[in-house]
Design an enzyme around this catalytic site. Structure first.
Site, PDB file in Angstrom:
ATOM      1  CG  HIS A 196      77.722  85.318   9.814  1.00 44.32           C
ATOM      2  ND1 HIS A 196      78.728  85.082   8.913  1.00 44.32           N
ATOM      3  CD2 HIS A 196      77.375  86.631   9.683  1.00 44.32           C
ATOM      4  CE1 HIS A 196      78.962  86.189   8.234  1.00 44.32           C
ATOM      5  NE2 HIS A 196      78.162  87.141   8.676  1.00 44.32           N
ATOM      6  CD  GLU A 436      81.515  93.018   3.685  1.00 49.65           C
ATOM      7  OE1 GLU A 436      81.326  92.380   4.724  1.00 49.65           O
ATOM      8  OE2 GLU A 436      80.804  92.892   2.679  1.00 49.65           O
ATOM      9  CG  ASP A 460      83.434  89.301   5.506  1.00 45.55           C
ATOM     10  OD1 ASP A 460      83.874  88.146   5.706  1.00 45.55           O
ATOM     11  OD2 ASP A 460      82.233  89.549   5.384  1.00 45.55           O
ATOM     12  CB  CYS A 507      78.096  97.908   9.965  1.00 47.34           C
ATOM     13  SG  CYS A 507      78.581  97.125   8.425  1.00 47.34           S
TER      14      CYS A 507
HETATM   15  C1  PEP Z   1      81.417  92.479   8.254  1.00 46.56           C
HETATM   16  O1  PEP Z   1      81.956  91.708   7.461  1.00 46.56           O
HETATM   17  O2  PEP Z   1      82.054  93.189   9.067  1.00 46.56           O
HETATM   18  C2  PEP Z   1      79.942  92.623   8.265  1.00 46.56           C
HETATM   19  C3  PEP Z   1      79.347  93.533   9.000  1.00 46.56           C
HETATM   20  O3  PEP Z   1      79.234  91.715   7.532  1.00 46.56           O
HETATM   21  P1  PEP Z   1      78.966  90.216   8.018  1.00 46.56           P
HETATM   22  O4  PEP Z   1      79.465  90.077   9.423  1.00 46.56           O
HETATM   23  O5  PEP Z   1      77.499  89.965   7.907  1.00 46.56           O
HETATM   24  O6  PEP Z   1      79.770  89.430   7.042  1.00 46.56           O
HETATM   25 MG    MG Z   2      80.774  90.868   5.893  1.00 47.38          MG
END
Ligand code: PEP
Ligand code: MG
Length: 580
Positions: A196, A436, A460, A507
């Site tokens: 993140h 995910e 994920d 996403c």
């Molecule tokens: C993902 O896991 O691709 C996602 C968009 O969620 P995050 O990156 O916030 O875990």
């Molecule tokens: Mg995620």
């Protein structure tokens, strides 16, 4: 002396600026009084921490074979400090005489030593104060048993735009605090490409490198740095020729970015007229402005947990409601997909740090269902905000049918509490789930039966499919979106959703990488959600793509069994030159 360090470039572009070393709040330690009978124990605790740091440095030294020679020299120096009575014996005397805690005693002595180093005329000796601070930081960290929050100390007379943050590690909460600043870039010793921390760098559209392993110990405050975010190269004290070359490249990149702006009002459709929705991922309400400026069709992912990170308590229903309403209003009728808290994993709240395996632990919807009061509050806040626009509710990390059922029941409960209070909300709010977890992708039909839409979180999904910790730079070379298993899961999810007539988007970071635009279009994807800063470049790829042509080519790619072959084939898909 000029030298270069190599890491993982996680956000492209070039930054040229002065280093600002990140120190840790661990050095702002509490002053505690120790009972006389516990003084020996406190001294022993200090000695134990010293031993652990000595071991840590010895292990680092063993791994310096391929590192620049300077690193070994730094380690030797730090080992020497750890043998010096000034740092080893004096704090023990302070603990005994003042009956204080070890951290405080050590920091007192560090300040005394730093003041002494500052008296030196010789520049080299003067600079050694930084080494003292670094060694003490390590010991304090060991004593506290966890990394502290980062603290910024800006050198005098330098503007933020020219500052490059150099840190050992940054938590997502640290980076979210940066959003209020305008730093040129940041680089860290640890971290993976889709951690993140890296995602936030991309969302701020600033160049960033992670996994440099030794930057924090080799760079001095205020040194001149060049960050090449695309290549993952950090140049320290560049000579004039290199500096000039990078200044030119930086100008070129800026020129290309400004050319892309022309695409903002162009229709988002492929050459053969297929409309494609390009939406934005945001972390904070203020990001909605960037989403609009980039021409996003809506918000595809609002990572609400960032409202929570960086503060010790839970935002109230009212605070959350205001934050959601702000985004919905700003988006002027465009859809806003609000994801319920994805806390845990690398976005851990303090008491969770002790989880043995946070990525596989009580994260996201698992935590929300385990904390029904917190979840109820959030659902009420989202529902109340839903009357101001087109809101969709998105649930992270679902894997089991009973979790979906429990979530839908919690939504019903929140709705009925609002009805009881005669508060308005969108009765028909759509509820979607993130795919995910590989098990969720394989058993996608149980999601399709229960939910209104799906969103594939490739970050994920890749982490769990390939068993690669997305925050760990040591395994980051194995984190590969083009692994056949990943493609199979993404393809299966898109095709199944399409057959069931349920909308599906991606996403994760894959959606914002222009090199994957054609591949995803060929897989049948029609809704992409990404950082606002990536939208125009992805658009430049899609307006030149013909999905009718791509679909059979991509079907053939899905039959390939080797990642290297897949990569070649994807490169070929991309060979029509991108528009300039
Ligand atoms: C993902 O896991 O691709 C996602 C968009 O969620 P995050 O990156 O916030 O875990
Ligand atoms: Mg995620």
């Amino acid at each position: 002396m000029s030298f270069a360090l190599h890491g993982l470039g996680v956000s492209g572009g070039i930054a040229i600026g002065r280093a600002m070393l990140m120190s840790h709040a661990t050095l702002e330690v509490a002053h505690l009084t120790i009972a006389p009978r516990l003084v020996d124990k406190e001294v022993a605790r200090f000695e134990h921490a010293l031993d652990k740091v000595r071991e840590e440095l010895a292990a680092m030294k063993e791994n310096t074979e391929h590192a620049p020679a300077e690193l070994a020299a730094f380690i030797d120096l730090h080992v020497m400090f750890l043998a010096d009575p000034e740092l080893v014996e004096v704090p023990k005397q302070i603990i005994r005489e003042r009956r204080c805690n070890a951290e405080w005693a050590l920091v007192q002595q560090m300040e005394h030593l730093v003041a002494q180093f500052e008296q030196f005329e010789d520049a080299y000796l003067k600079e050694r104060k930084f080494d003292v601070v670094q060694v003490v930081e390590r010991v304090v960290k060991e004593l506290l048993g966890h990394p502290g929050r980062a603290v910024l100390k800006k050198a005098k007379g330098v503007t933020e735009e020219n500052l490059i943050i150099v840190a050992h590690d940054l938590s997502p909460a640290d980076v979210i605090a940066f959003k209020e600043h305008r730093f040129a870039s940041f680089v860290t010793d640890v971290g993976g490409a889709t951690s993140h921390t890296a995602i936030l760098a991309r969302s701020m559209a600033i160049p960033a490198i992670v996994g440099l392993s030794s930057a924090r110990s080799m760079i001095r405050d205020n040194e001149l740095l060049i960050v090449d975010g695309a290549r993952g190269v950090l140049i320290v004290n560049p000579d004039e020729r290199v500096l000039e070359e990078y200044r030119l490249r930086k100008e070129q990149i800026e020129l290309e970015r400004s050319k892309l702006k022309r695409l903002k009002s162009a229709p988002s459709e492929t050459l053969d007229g297929v409309p494609v929705s390009l939406q934005a991922n945001i972390e904070l309400p203020a990001d909605a402005k960037d989403a609009l400026e980039s021409g996003a069709d809506g918000i595809g992912l609002f990572r609400t947990e960032f409202l929570f990170l960086g503060r010790g308590d839970m935002p109230s229903e009212e605070e959350q409601f205001e934050a959601y309403r702000k985004v919905i209003k700003a988006m002027e009728g465009r859809p806003v997909t609000i994801r319920t808290f994805d806390l845990g994993g690398d976005k851990a709240i303090d008491h969770q740090r002790t989880q043995t395996n946070p990525a596989l632990g009580r994260r996201a919807i698992r935590l929300s269902l385990a904390e029904p009061k917190m979840f109820h509050l959030q659902l009420r806040a989202i529902l109340r905000a839903s009357r101001y626009g087109k809101v969709k509710l998105l649930i992270p990390m679902l894997s089991h049918a009973h979790q979906i059922d429990a979530t839908l029941a919690a939504v019903e409960q929140a709705k009925s509490s609002l009805r009881g209070e005669k508060l308005l909300f969108d009765e028909n709010i759509e509820v979607g789930g993130m795919i995910e977890i590989p098990g969720a992708a394989l058993a996608v039909s149980m999601f399709l039966r229960r939910l209104d839409f799906l969103s594939i979180g490739t970050n994920d999904l890749i982490q769990y499919t390939l068993a690669i910790d997305r925050t760990d730079e040591q395994v980051s070379s194995l984190y590969d979106p083009l692994h056949p298993a990943v493609l199979m899961l993404v393809a299966h999810t898109i095709t199944s959703a399409e057959k069931a007539g349920i909308p599906v988007s991606v996403c994760g970071e894959m959606a914002g990488a222009p090199k994957f635009t054609r591949l995803l279009l060929g897989l049948g994807l029609r809704t992409f959600s990404m950082h606002p800063s990536q939208i125009l470049e992805v658009k430049s790829r899609l307006v030149q793509a013909d999905v009718n042509e791509l679909a059979p080519l991509v079907r053939r790619i899905l039959r390939l069994e080797e990642t290297a072959r897949i990569r070649e084939a994807v490169d070929k898909l991309n060979s029509p030159a991108p528009m300039n």
